[in-house]
Design an enzyme around this catalytic site. Structure first.
Site, PDB file in Angstrom:
ATOM      1  N   LYS A   1       0.846  -1.195   0.000  1.00  0.00           N
ATOM      2  CA  LYS A   1       0.000   0.000   0.000  1.00  0.00           C
ATOM      3  C   LYS A   1       0.883   1.246   0.000  1.00  0.00           C
ATOM      4  CE  LYS A   1      -1.766   2.995   2.709  1.00  0.00           C
ATOM      5  NZ  LYS A   1      -1.803   4.216   1.883  1.00  0.00           N
TER       6      LYS A   1
ATOM      7  N   GLU B   1       9.729   1.462  10.898  1.00  0.00           N
ATOM      8  CA  GLU B   1      10.810   2.434  10.680  1.00  0.00           C
ATOM      9  C   GLU B   1      10.126   3.793  10.756  1.00  0.00           C
ATOM     10  OE1 GLU B   1      12.871   4.935   9.373  1.00  0.00           O
ATOM     11  OE2 GLU B   1      13.248   3.997   7.419  1.00  0.00           O
TER      12      GLU B   1
ATOM     13  N   CYS C   1      13.774  10.443   6.786  1.00  0.00           N
ATOM     14  CA  CYS C   1      13.634  10.024   8.187  1.00  0.00           C
ATOM     15  C   CYS C   1      14.946  10.218   8.948  1.00  0.00           C
ATOM     16  CB  CYS C   1      13.138   8.595   8.270  1.00  0.00           C
ATOM     17  SG  CYS C   1      14.044   7.455   7.242  1.00  0.00           S
TER      18      CYS C   1
ATOM     19  N   GLU D   1       9.604  15.960  15.001  1.00  0.00           N
ATOM     20  CA  GLU D   1      10.053  15.775  13.618  1.00  0.00           C
ATOM     21  C   GLU D   1       9.285  16.742  12.714  1.00  0.00           C
ATOM     22  OE1 GLU D   1       9.030  12.044  11.473  1.00  0.00           O
ATOM     23  OE2 GLU D   1      11.149  12.014  10.925  1.00  0.00           O
TER      24      GLU D   1
HETATM   25  P1  NAP Z   1       1.908   8.457   7.843  1.00  0.00           P
HETATM   26  O1  NAP Z   1       0.487   8.811   8.032  1.00  0.00           O
HETATM   27  O2  NAP Z   1       2.618   7.729   8.908  1.00  0.00           O
HETATM   28  O3  NAP Z   1       1.985   7.658   6.451  1.00  0.00           O
HETATM   29  C1  NAP Z   1       2.768   6.524   6.165  1.00  0.00           C
HETATM   30  C2  NAP Z   1       1.913   5.429   5.547  1.00  0.00           C
HETATM   31  O4  NAP Z   1       1.016   4.885   6.522  1.00  0.00           O
HETATM   32  C3  NAP Z   1       1.016   5.903   4.419  1.00  0.00           C
HETATM   33  O5  NAP Z   1       0.920   4.896   3.438  1.00  0.00           O
HETATM   34  C4  NAP Z   1      -0.286   6.093   5.145  1.00  0.00           C
HETATM   35  O6  NAP Z   1      -1.416   6.150   4.336  1.00  0.00           O
HETATM   36  C5  NAP Z   1      -0.315   4.912   6.052  1.00  0.00           C
HETATM   37  N1  NAP Z   1      -1.257   5.013   7.169  1.00  0.00           N
HETATM   38  C6  NAP Z   1      -1.790   6.131   7.730  1.00  0.00           C
HETATM   39  N2  NAP Z   1      -2.624   5.802   8.728  1.00  0.00           N
HETATM   40  C7  NAP Z   1      -2.629   4.460   8.825  1.00  0.00           C
HETATM   41  C8  NAP Z   1      -3.286   3.520   9.672  1.00  0.00           C
HETATM   42  N3  NAP Z   1      -4.121   3.908  10.626  1.00  0.00           N
HETATM   43  N4  NAP Z   1      -3.045   2.209   9.495  1.00  0.00           N
HETATM   44  C9  NAP Z   1      -2.194   1.791   8.537  1.00  0.00           C
HETATM   45  N5  NAP Z   1      -1.554   2.631   7.698  1.00  0.00           N
HETATM   46  C10 NAP Z   1      -1.763   3.950   7.837  1.00  0.00           C
HETATM   47  O7  NAP Z   1       2.727   9.741   7.508  1.00  0.00           O
HETATM   48  P2  NAP Z   1       2.127  11.074   6.852  1.00  0.00           P
HETATM   49  O8  NAP Z   1       0.811  11.436   7.436  1.00  0.00           O
HETATM   50  O9  NAP Z   1       2.166  10.883   5.406  1.00  0.00           O
HETATM   51  O10 NAP Z   1       3.209  12.124   7.321  1.00  0.00           O
HETATM   52  C11 NAP Z   1       3.108  12.706   8.608  1.00  0.00           C
HETATM   53  C12 NAP Z   1       4.448  12.806   9.268  1.00  0.00           C
HETATM   54  O11 NAP Z   1       5.015  11.521   9.447  1.00  0.00           O
HETATM   55  C13 NAP Z   1       5.494  13.544   8.477  1.00  0.00           C
HETATM   56  O12 NAP Z   1       5.378  14.908   8.567  1.00  0.00           O
HETATM   57  C14 NAP Z   1       6.747  13.005   9.099  1.00  0.00           C
HETATM   58  O13 NAP Z   1       7.029  13.682  10.283  1.00  0.00           O
HETATM   59  C15 NAP Z   1       6.405  11.579   9.395  1.00  0.00           C
HETATM   60  N6  NAP Z   1       6.901  10.664   8.341  1.00  0.00           N
HETATM   61  C16 NAP Z   1       8.026   9.971   8.569  1.00  0.00           C
HETATM   62  C17 NAP Z   1       8.530   9.147   7.584  1.00  0.00           C
HETATM   63  C18 NAP Z   1       9.772   8.359   7.788  1.00  0.00           C
HETATM   64  O14 NAP Z   1      10.382   7.917   6.829  1.00  0.00           O
HETATM   65  N7  NAP Z   1      10.198   8.142   9.012  1.00  0.00           N
HETATM   66  C19 NAP Z   1       7.886   9.036   6.368  1.00  0.00           C
HETATM   67  C20 NAP Z   1       6.714   9.752   6.162  1.00  0.00           C
HETATM   68  C21 NAP Z   1       6.239  10.560   7.158  1.00  0.00           C
HETATM   69  P3  NAP Z   1      -1.850   7.617   3.791  1.00  0.00           P
HETATM   70  O15 NAP Z   1      -0.971   7.812   2.656  1.00  0.00           O
HETATM   71  O16 NAP Z   1      -3.253   7.557   3.430  1.00  0.00           O
HETATM   72  O17 NAP Z   1      -1.599   8.581   4.914  1.00  0.00           O
END
Ligand code: NAP
Ligand code: MG
Length: 497
Positions: free
Chosen positions: A194, A269, A303, A400
């Site tokens: 996904k 991660e 990250c 972050e």
């Molecule tokens: P996120 O919500 O954690 O998204 C990562 C993945 O998880 C996406 O595919 C997301 O789908 C999915 N997801 C979201 N809610 C979920 C749930 N309840 N159950 C299973 N999967 C779920 O991250 P984001 O909202 O895109 O970004 C928010 C913040 O996260 C960023 O600003 C950053 O601080 C952090 N982040 C960190 C990393 C890293 O590499 N460590 C990467 C991305 C973001 P959707 O696409 O629909 O949200």
């Protein structure tokens, strides 16, 4: 004279792919979402909608998990490890041959500069596939001598963990997918991938490539959708054996809770707030270059970004000046422009979040040394930013930001324990960087820092090196032997002699 510039072949292929009808790959068939719903995909450099993709939800996830379960005992399970390795290698060749097309898709969907996508993301993906293909034939157990005097022959063996859900973020859309897909396949698993809602296109294009490489149906399934629907359904699903997730710590916590249902294995991660520590004897030119790249590359959406600078008081001004100068000179723009060094952030939401952090820093007493503004009024461009007069209690130092924002701080002391205490003072522990010419200082700091990785004088991430977080930066490790063994179960066999 009117000279018309013809699009290059890969530009035409990328445009044709993006304009084509987007469907999900489930059990070897290209399908719409069961609900018939779609959502929009935007180019963050222009804010324009470039595609519509299926909005998969629980029903689609269930179909994909069933297909992956069937595939686990189908022709795929009859392949020898060497045959799996050959198939993954074939996929790497196909990806390499289409690297420019994939890179452009990534640029248009995520915003990153085309050259960075091509020479960074795509190269990494190809190499990651080849590195992990090599492991398929080397997943051994060991013969163990029992501790009791009973006559026993005992050994361990490794089996694929089973059906794996791969949930990936938007910062390196294809790379994150491939980093999980290749070890999972090398270990003999089947997967449901996904991608993030902001950047689903390269995963769908990868689905077509996988199909063309002859993987049996259902081995790789790609379901596009939202985290709270498709993602949640995948983590809740009772017939998924493992979730491999990269993303926010907040969602990581939700995944842990959901995994408790059937005790699925979990690899997380998560976020980071990694320090970069500059000692007075460091090669400052290299440190300036490394620290700048470490926070501004990929528009800070990394990250392991080094978002907290700690420089010794005697070299702080020089570091600040060097990094600020670089920040102000970096060419921010559309990733399809060859001159661009820094693309937009991924979405309007992310832009507002990053600018909101800059504001919060200001209101808590920080000042902006450089940047701090949105650039232009079209697309989601944020200036490379350095904040000074920041301190440990501020949100910008603890949380972050995931954008091109560095908090620059100095330390007075020479006591390594006190320096490490400051560097370790967040809930995260993903990565860290140390710059010094003194090998004793370097290795002592490596011991004192609470993070999954310590990068000394510019050392970087590599497929062979385990990568993952201490503390709230995650569970488990990706890459290297640990990374592939994470897609296996360990079985012990004991034979009475
Ligand atoms: P996120 O919500 O954690 O998204 C990562 C993945 O998880 C996406 O595919 C997301 O789908 C999915 N997801 C979201 N809610 C979920 C749930 N309840 N159950 C299973 N999967 C779920 O991250 P984001 O909202 O895109 O970004 C928010 C913040 O996260 C960023 O600003 C950053 O601080 C952090 N982040 C960190 C990393 C890293 O590499 N460590 C990467 C991305 C973001 P959707 O696409 O629909 O949200
Ligand atoms: Mg999200």
């Amino acid at each position: 004279m009117n000279v018309e510039v013809q699009p290059k072949a890969y530009e035409k292929r990328a445009a044709e792919f993006i304009a084509s009808r987007q469907q999900m790959l489930i059990g070897g068939a290209w399908v719409d979402a069961a609900s018939g719903e779609t959502f929009e995909v935007e180019n963050p450099a222009t804010g324009q909608v470039i595609a519509h993709v299926p909005s998969g939800d629980g029903a689609d996830i269930d179909a994909a998990v069933k297909a992956a379960r069937r595939a686990l005992s189908g022709p795929w399970s009859k392949l020898t490890p060497a045959q799996r390795a050959a198939m993954i290698w074939r996929m790497s060749d196909a990806l390499e041959a289409s690297a420019e097309e994939f890179a452009l898709i990534e640029t248009l969907d995520n915003g990153k500069p085309f050259t960075a996508a091509l020479n960074g993301d795509l190269r990494t993906c190809v190499e990651n596939m080849r590195y992990n293909a090599g492991w398929a034939t080397k997943l051994n157990g060991e013969q163990i001598n029992p501790s009791s005097p009973t006559a026993l022959l005992a050994y361990t063996m490794r089996e694929p963990v089973g059906v794996v859900g791969l949930i990936v973020p938007w910062n390196f859309p294809l790379t994150m997918a491939v980093n999980k897909l290749s070890p999972a396949l090398a270990a003999g698993c089947t997967v449901v991938l996904k991608p993030a809602e902001q950047t689903p296109l390269s995963a769908l294009r990868l689905g077509r490539l996988v199909e063309a490489c002859g993987f049996p149906e259902g081995v790789v399934n790609v379901v596009t959708g939202f985290g709270h629907t498709a993602g949640q359904a995948l983590t809740d699903h009772p017939d998924v054996d493992k979730i491999s997730f990269t993303g926010s710590t907040e969602v990581g916590r939700k995944i842990l809770r959901a995994a408790g249902g059937n005790f699925k294995r979990v690899m997380l991660e998560l976020g980071g707030k990694s320090p970069v520590i500059i000692f007075p004897d460091a090669d400052l030119d290299k440190a300036i270059e490394g620290a700048s790249r470490g926070i501004f590359a990929n528009t800070g959406q990394t990250c392991a970004a080094n978002s907290r600078l700690y420089a010794h008081r005697s070299v702080f001004d020089r570091m600040l000046e060097g990094i600020s100068e670089r920040a102000s000179k970096l060419r921010v723009g559309d990733g399809t422009d060859a001159a661009t060094e820094i693309g937009p952030v991924v979405s309007r939401t992310q832009m507002q979040r990053v600018l909101g952090y800059v504001e919060s820093g200001r209101s808590e007493g920080a000042s902006v040394a450089v940047g701090g503004q949105r650039r232009g009024d079209q697309g989601y461009f944020v200036e490379p930013t350095v904040l000074v007069q920041t301190s440990r209690s501020m949100r910008v130092v603890q949380e972050e930001i995931f954008g091109p924002v560095l908090c620059a701080m100095s330390f007075e002391m020479d006591d390594l324990d006190r320096i490490a205490t400051e560097a370790n003072d967040t809930v995260y522990g993903l990565s860290s960087a140390v710059w010094t010419r003194d090998i004793t200082t370097a290795h002592l700091m490596a011991r004192k820092i609470k993070a999954g990785m310590v990068r000394i004088n510019g050392g970087g991430v590599d497929h062979a090196l385990p990568f993952g977080g201490y503390k709230q930066s995650g569970w488990g490790r990706e890459y290297g032997r640990e990374g592939i063994e994470a897609y296996t179960e360990l079985k012990t066999v004991a034979v009475a002699m």
